[in-house]
Design a protein around this motif. Structure first.
Motif, PDB file in Angstrom:
ATOM      1  N   THR A   1       0.828  -1.208   0.000  1.00 17.47           N
ATOM      2  CA  THR A   1       0.000   0.000   0.000  1.00 17.47           C
ATOM      3  C   THR A   1       0.862   1.258   0.000  1.00 17.47           C
ATOM      4  OG1 THR A   1      -1.768  -1.147   1.181  1.00 17.47           O
ATOM      5  CG2 THR A   1      -1.799   1.257   1.220  1.00 17.47           C
ATOM      6  N   MET A   2       1.837   1.326   0.905  1.00 21.45           N
ATOM      7  CA  MET A   2       2.655   2.520   1.019  1.00 21.45           C
ATOM      8  C   MET A   2       3.541   2.730  -0.200  1.00 21.45           C
ATOM      9  SD  MET A   2       1.798   4.038   3.796  1.00 21.45           S
ATOM     10  CE  MET A   2       3.150   5.205   4.000  1.00 21.45           C
ATOM     11  N   ILE A   3       4.126   1.660  -0.701  1.00 15.14           N
ATOM     12  CA  ILE A   3       5.011   1.808  -1.859  1.00 15.14           C
ATOM     13  C   ILE A   3       4.204   2.159  -3.101  1.00 15.14           C
ATOM     14  CG2 ILE A   3       6.706   0.638  -3.300  1.00 15.14           C
ATOM     15  CD1 ILE A   3       7.594   1.395  -0.419  1.00 15.14           C
ATOM     16  N   SER A   4       3.031   1.545  -3.248  1.00 13.76           N
ATOM     17  CA  SER A   4       2.181   1.877  -4.399  1.00 13.76           C
ATOM     18  C   SER A   4       1.697   3.319  -4.303  1.00 13.76           C
ATOM     19  CB  SER A   4       0.987   0.918  -4.456  1.00 13.76           C
ATOM     20  OG  SER A   4       1.415  -0.411  -4.594  1.00 13.76           O
ATOM     21  N   LEU A   5       1.303   3.735  -3.095  1.00 14.43           N
ATOM     22  CA  LEU A   5       0.861   5.120  -2.919  1.00 14.43           C
ATOM     23  C   LEU A   5       1.988   6.094  -3.199  1.00 14.43           C
ATOM     24  CD1 LEU A   5      -1.380   7.060  -2.023  1.00 14.43           C
ATOM     25  CD2 LEU A   5      -0.592   6.756   0.336  1.00 14.43           C
ATOM     26  N   GLY A   6       3.185   5.773  -2.698  1.00 15.15           N
ATOM     27  CA  GLY A   6       4.316   6.654  -2.963  1.00 15.15           C
ATOM     28  C   GLY A   6       4.666   6.715  -4.431  1.00 15.15           C
ATOM     29  N   ALA A   7       4.631   5.544  -5.103  1.00 15.24           N
ATOM     30  CA  ALA A   7       4.934   5.534  -6.535  1.00 15.24           C
ATOM     31  C   ALA A   7       3.890   6.316  -7.318  1.00 15.24           C
ATOM     32  CB  ALA A   7       5.017   4.090  -7.030  1.00 15.24           C
ATOM     33  N   GLY A   8       2.610   6.210  -6.892  1.00 17.07           N
ATOM     34  CA  GLY A   8       1.566   6.959  -7.596  1.00 17.07           C
ATOM     35  C   GLY A   8       1.663   8.455  -7.383  1.00 17.07           C
ATOM     36  N   LEU A   9       2.227   8.868  -6.257  1.00 13.80           N
ATOM     37  CA  LEU A   9       2.351  10.296  -5.961  1.00 13.80           C
ATOM     38  C   LEU A   9       3.695  10.879  -6.371  1.00 13.80           C
ATOM     39  CD1 LEU A   9       0.678  10.410  -2.420  1.00 13.80           C
ATOM     40  CD2 LEU A   9      -0.305  11.167  -4.592  1.00 13.80           C
ATOM     41  N   LEU A  10       4.500  10.125  -7.084  1.00 13.87           N
ATOM     42  CA  LEU A  10       5.807  10.642  -7.487  1.00 13.87           C
ATOM     43  C   LEU A  10       5.700  11.847  -8.411  1.00 13.87           C
ATOM     44  CD1 LEU A  10       7.985   7.436  -8.074  1.00 13.87           C
ATOM     45  CD2 LEU A  10       8.217   9.157  -6.284  1.00 13.87           C
ATOM     46  N   VAL A  11       4.550  11.988  -9.079  1.00 16.59           N
ATOM     47  CA  VAL A  11       4.373  13.151  -9.957  1.00 16.59           C
ATOM     48  C   VAL A  11       4.191  14.419  -9.140  1.00 16.59           C
ATOM     49  CG1 VAL A  11       3.444  11.784 -11.851  1.00 16.59           C
ATOM     50  CG2 VAL A  11       1.899  12.658 -10.086  1.00 16.59           C
ATOM     51  N   THR A  12       3.931  14.276  -7.839  1.00 18.20           N
ATOM     52  CA  THR A  12       3.817  15.433  -6.955  1.00 18.20           C
ATOM     53  C   THR A  12       4.966  15.399  -5.954  1.00 18.20           C
ATOM     54  OG1 THR A  12       2.483  14.323  -5.268  1.00 18.20           O
ATOM     55  CG2 THR A  12       1.309  15.235  -7.183  1.00 18.20           C
ATOM     56  N   PHE A  13       5.040  16.434  -5.139  1.00 17.33           N
ATOM     57  CA  PHE A  13       6.123  16.495  -4.153  1.00 17.33           C
ATOM     58  C   PHE A  13       5.866  15.564  -2.964  1.00 17.33           C
ATOM     59  CE2 PHE A  13       2.954  19.436  -2.631  1.00 17.33           C
ATOM     60  CZ  PHE A  13       2.991  19.300  -1.257  1.00 17.33           C
ATOM     61  N   LEU A  14       4.672  14.962  -2.880  1.00 20.65           N
ATOM     62  CA  LEU A  14       4.359  14.083  -1.758  1.00 20.65           C
ATOM     63  C   LEU A  14       4.871  12.661  -1.961  1.00 20.65           C
ATOM     64  CD1 LEU A  14       0.662  15.151  -1.007  1.00 20.65           C
ATOM     65  CD2 LEU A  14       2.715  15.748   0.275  1.00 20.65           C
ATOM     66  N   GLY A  15       5.227  12.299  -3.185  1.00 14.84           N
ATOM     67  CA  GLY A  15       5.606  10.916  -3.467  1.00 14.84           C
ATOM     68  C   GLY A  15       6.828  10.456  -2.696  1.00 14.84           C
ATOM     69  N   ILE A  16       7.873  11.264  -2.702  1.00 12.24           N
ATOM     70  CA  ILE A  16       9.117  10.869  -2.038  1.00 12.24           C
ATOM     71  C   ILE A  16       8.934  10.734  -0.529  1.00 12.24           C
ATOM     72  CG2 ILE A  16      11.507  11.518  -1.586  1.00 12.24           C
ATOM     73  CD1 ILE A  16      11.008  10.516  -4.387  1.00 12.24           C
ATOM     74  N   PRO A  17       8.298  11.691   0.177  1.00 11.93           N
ATOM     75  CA  PRO A  17       8.079  11.496   1.630  1.00 11.93           C
ATOM     76  C   PRO A  17       7.226  10.278   1.946  1.00 11.93           C
ATOM     77  CG  PRO A  17       7.798  13.804   1.037  1.00 11.93           C
ATOM     78  CD  PRO A  17       7.923  13.055  -0.244  1.00 11.93           C
ATOM     79  N   VAL A  18       6.185  10.005   1.142  1.00  9.10           N
ATOM     80  CA  VAL A  18       5.362   8.821   1.391  1.00  9.10           C
ATOM     81  C   VAL A  18       6.182   7.554   1.181  1.00  9.10           C
ATOM     82  CG1 VAL A  18       3.360   7.515   0.561  1.00  9.10           C
ATOM     83  CG2 VAL A  18       3.197   9.993   0.855  1.00  9.10           C
ATOM     84  N   PHE A  19       6.990   7.578   0.130  1.00  8.97           N
ATOM     85  CA  PHE A  19       7.863   6.437  -0.137  1.00  8.97           C
ATOM     86  C   PHE A  19       8.819   6.202   1.030  1.00  8.97           C
ATOM     87  CE2 PHE A  19      10.423   3.650  -2.734  1.00  8.97           C
ATOM     88  CZ  PHE A  19       9.525   3.190  -3.681  1.00  8.97           C
ATOM     89  N   ALA A  20       9.422   7.271   1.533  1.00  8.46           N
ATOM     90  CA  ALA A  20      10.350   7.152   2.664  1.00  8.46           C
ATOM     91  C   ALA A  20       9.623   6.692   3.922  1.00  8.46           C
ATOM     92  CB  ALA A  20      11.044   8.492   2.917  1.00  8.46           C
ATOM     93  N   ALA A  21       8.400   7.195   4.142  1.00  5.16           N
ATOM     94  CA  ALA A  21       7.634   6.761   5.313  1.00  5.16           C
ATOM     95  C   ALA A  21       7.304   5.275   5.225  1.00  5.16           C
ATOM     96  CB  ALA A  21       6.352   7.585   5.428  1.00  5.16           C
ATOM     97  N   GLY A  22       6.997   4.797   4.013  1.00  3.29           N
ATOM     98  CA  GLY A  22       6.736   3.372   3.841  1.00  3.29           C
ATOM     99  C   GLY A  22       7.959   2.527   4.165  1.00  3.29           C
ATOM    100  N   LEU A  23       9.128   2.961   3.716  1.00  2.00           N
ATOM    101  CA  LEU A  23      10.354   2.216   4.019  1.00  2.00           C
ATOM    102  C   LEU A  23      10.680   2.267   5.507  1.00  2.00           C
ATOM    103  CD1 LEU A  23      12.630   3.247   1.004  1.00  2.00           C
ATOM    104  CD2 LEU A  23      11.481   1.069   1.369  1.00  2.00           C
ATOM    105  N   ALA A  24      10.448   3.433   6.135  1.00  4.40           N
ATOM    106  CA  ALA A  24      10.708   3.537   7.579  1.00  4.40           C
ATOM    107  C   ALA A  24       9.774   2.623   8.361  1.00  4.40           C
ATOM    108  CB  ALA A  24      10.538   4.989   8.029  1.00  4.40           C
ATOM    109  N   GLY A  25       8.506   2.546   7.940  1.00  3.20           N
ATOM    110  CA  GLY A  25       7.594   1.627   8.598  1.00  3.20           C
ATOM    111  C   GLY A  25       8.020   0.182   8.436  1.00  3.20           C
ATOM    112  N   CYS A  26       8.536  -0.163   7.268  1.00  2.00           N
ATOM    113  CA  CYS A  26       9.057  -1.521   7.064  1.00  2.00           C
ATOM    114  C   CYS A  26      10.224  -1.807   7.995  1.00  2.00           C
ATOM    115  CB  CYS A  26       9.477  -1.701   5.601  1.00  2.00           C
ATOM    116  SG  CYS A  26       8.098  -1.798   4.433  1.00  2.00           S
ATOM    117  N   ARG A  27      11.070  -0.802   8.234  1.00  2.00           N
ATOM    118  CA  ARG A  27      12.178  -0.990   9.181  1.00  2.00           C
ATOM    119  C   ARG A  27      11.646  -1.273  10.581  1.00  2.00           C
ATOM    120  NH1 ARG A  27      17.375   1.375   7.583  1.00  2.00           N
ATOM    121  NH2 ARG A  27      17.823   1.520   9.805  1.00  2.00           N
ATOM    122  N   GLY A  28      10.587  -0.565  10.973  1.00  2.00           N
ATOM    123  CA  GLY A  28       9.998  -0.826  12.281  1.00  2.00           C
ATOM    124  C   GLY A  28       9.404  -2.221  12.375  1.00  2.00           C
ATOM    125  N   LEU A  29       8.708  -2.668  11.314  1.00  2.00           N
ATOM    126  CA  LEU A  29       8.171  -4.025  11.299  1.00  2.00           C
ATOM    127  C   LEU A  29       9.292  -5.058  11.301  1.00  2.00           C
ATOM    128  CD1 LEU A  29       5.257  -3.510   8.734  1.00  2.00           C
ATOM    129  CD2 LEU A  29       5.070  -3.821  11.211  1.00  2.00           C
TER     130      LEU A  29
END
Length: 447
Positions: free
Chosen positions: A57-85
């Protein structure tokens, strides 16, 4: 003699020899390890579903938002959440599988700030490995859950069939558990022989299930260790940083020792010598005999100071080692030992000076320990080369009981060897004999 299991720092449980009257195959279904591993498999499915859903979900959302400035932070948040898991998975494997896996390297942020954090998360290999684990672990969790639960349920159900087969004729309206049935034929397990065979098959399933679950969790151990733990490179970096600290501390301690020996030994004697010569100079005209006596005493002090300086220089780096190599230097050390020492050096060439010096001081310290603590009557020193390793072995017939983990001088010696990728192995049972083997990397002397 049977085998029980305890925790280790590798891929799970280590084997510990312990006496049991019941064979391991019959004990396995009732051991705590089996139930912990089965619990791990049961928990893997819901946890893997959560991890897979979150990651996709997070990686797909981040990839879909890459056309905006929100894509990279969402992508990073998804990876950070994976680190926590991933940290949760390491804790679960540590608690249920006994898998001691270290934490991966932290985020390398060169400067504080949100953008620096995003860059560190995206550049971290740990983030991408935990993402990969979140995705690939779900298919394996489904497979291992299905296999383990089916074997476990069918095994215990068939094993206990003689206790509950009466349910079918009383409540279901059939003779027993149906083995086969179509429009014209029905086969039920209802006579004593069939019931006994069913229980026997259930026993085989029950006895086999712990080993099947153990094999399934071994794959989990490999995945957690390989994807969620530190890489070999990062572990090597941590080890080298620790070794560097040991080398720095050892060098500082040696400098303090040399300074203390100079200050308390030769320097004090030289100061006293200067004072005696000054007094002798004053008495030279008044009492020549007393002045001559004082000069004679000062001459003795000079010899003593020179001997202390020679001993100190030998402790830093003996001249015989530089001039004639390990064979002669170790023979000189052995001659000063309080017990007879046989020295045998079989080297095709001289190693690098740094390795040669470490080998010399290792043997020297071991022989000092023999003189002080072993109460031995004989010792032997062997030095040889095996491929790219320099081998040292010191043996004595003393009382034994030497232990590297006791915080003695052997501990510091082991740390010094470890700082250059060396190994120290001590075999010293109480009552003796003691055999200390040291292994150093071989580097040839540069001409």
């Amino acid at each position: 003699m049977a085998t029980d299991y305890g925790y280790d720092s590798g891929l799970g449980f280590s084997e510990t020899v312990r006496r049991h009257r019941v064979p391991a195959g019959l004990r396995a279904p009732f051991e705590g390890r089996t139930w912990r591993e089965f619990g791990y498999v049961l928990l893997s499915l819901p946890i893997s579903i959560v991890m897979f859903t979150y990651a996709v979900t997070m990686i797909s959302l981040g990839a879909g938002l890459l056309v905006t400035f929100l894509g990279i932070p969402v992508f990073a948040a998804g990876l950070a959440g994976c680190r926590g898991l991933g940290a949760l998975e390491r804790a679960r494997a540590r608690g249920l599988l006994g898998l001691e896996v270290g934490d991966p390297e932290p985020l390398g942020m060169r400067k504080p700030g949100f953008m620096a954090w995003i860059g560190a998360v995206l550049k971290s290999g740990t983030s991408w490995r935990t993402l990969l684990y979140s995705v690939v672990h779900l298919p394996w969790a489904i497979f291992s859950f299905a296999v383990a639960v089916n074997f476990w349920v069918y095994g215990w159900a068939l094993l206990t069939y003689p206790l509950w087969f009466w349910v079918f004729p009383v409540y279901v309206g059939q003779d027993g558990l149906q083995l086969y049935g179509d429009q014209t034929h029905h086969i039920y397990l209802n006579n004593p022989f069939e019931i006994g065979v069913t229980a026997l098959v259930g026993l085989l399933f029950t006895l086999a299930t712990p080993w099947i679950v153990r094999a399934l969790t071994m794959v989990d151990r490999v995945m957690v260790h390989g994807l969620l733990g530190p890489t070999r490179l990062s572990a090597r970096v941590v080890e080298l940083e620790s070794d560097r600290g040991v080398v720095v501390d050892t060098a500082a301690a040696d400098l303090r020792r040399i300074e203390r020996d100079l200050h308390d030994g030769a320097q004090a004697r030289l100061v006293a010598l200067a004072m005696d010569l000054g007094l002798a100079k004053e008495k030279l005209t008044e009492d020549p005999a007393a002045a001559a006596r004082m000069v004679d005493e000062a001459h003795g002090e000079v010899k003593t100071a020179l001997q202390e300086l020679r001993d100190l220089a030998r402790g830093i780096h003996p001249a015989v080692l530089t001039d004639r190599g390990l064979d002669a230097a170790l023979s000189a050390v052995a001659s000063r030992c309080t017990v007879p020492v046989q020295v045998e050096v079989d080297l095709p060439a001289r190693p690098a000076p740094a390795i040669e010096g470490i080998a010399y001081f290792t043997v020297s310290e071991l022989l000092q320990n023999i003189s002080k603590h072993s109460r031995a009557t004989f010792a032997a020193v062997d030095v040889w080369r095996v491929e790219d390793r320099l081998m040292l072995q010191v043996v004595d017939n003393g009382v034994g009981g030497a232990d590297v983990s006791s915080g003695s001088g052997l501990t510091g010696l082991a740390e010094r060897l470890d700082a250059v990728d060396g190994i120290l192995v001590v075999d010293s049972p109480v009552g003796g004999p003691t055999r200390v083997t040291a292994e150093l990397p071989w580097r040839s002397e540069r001409v």
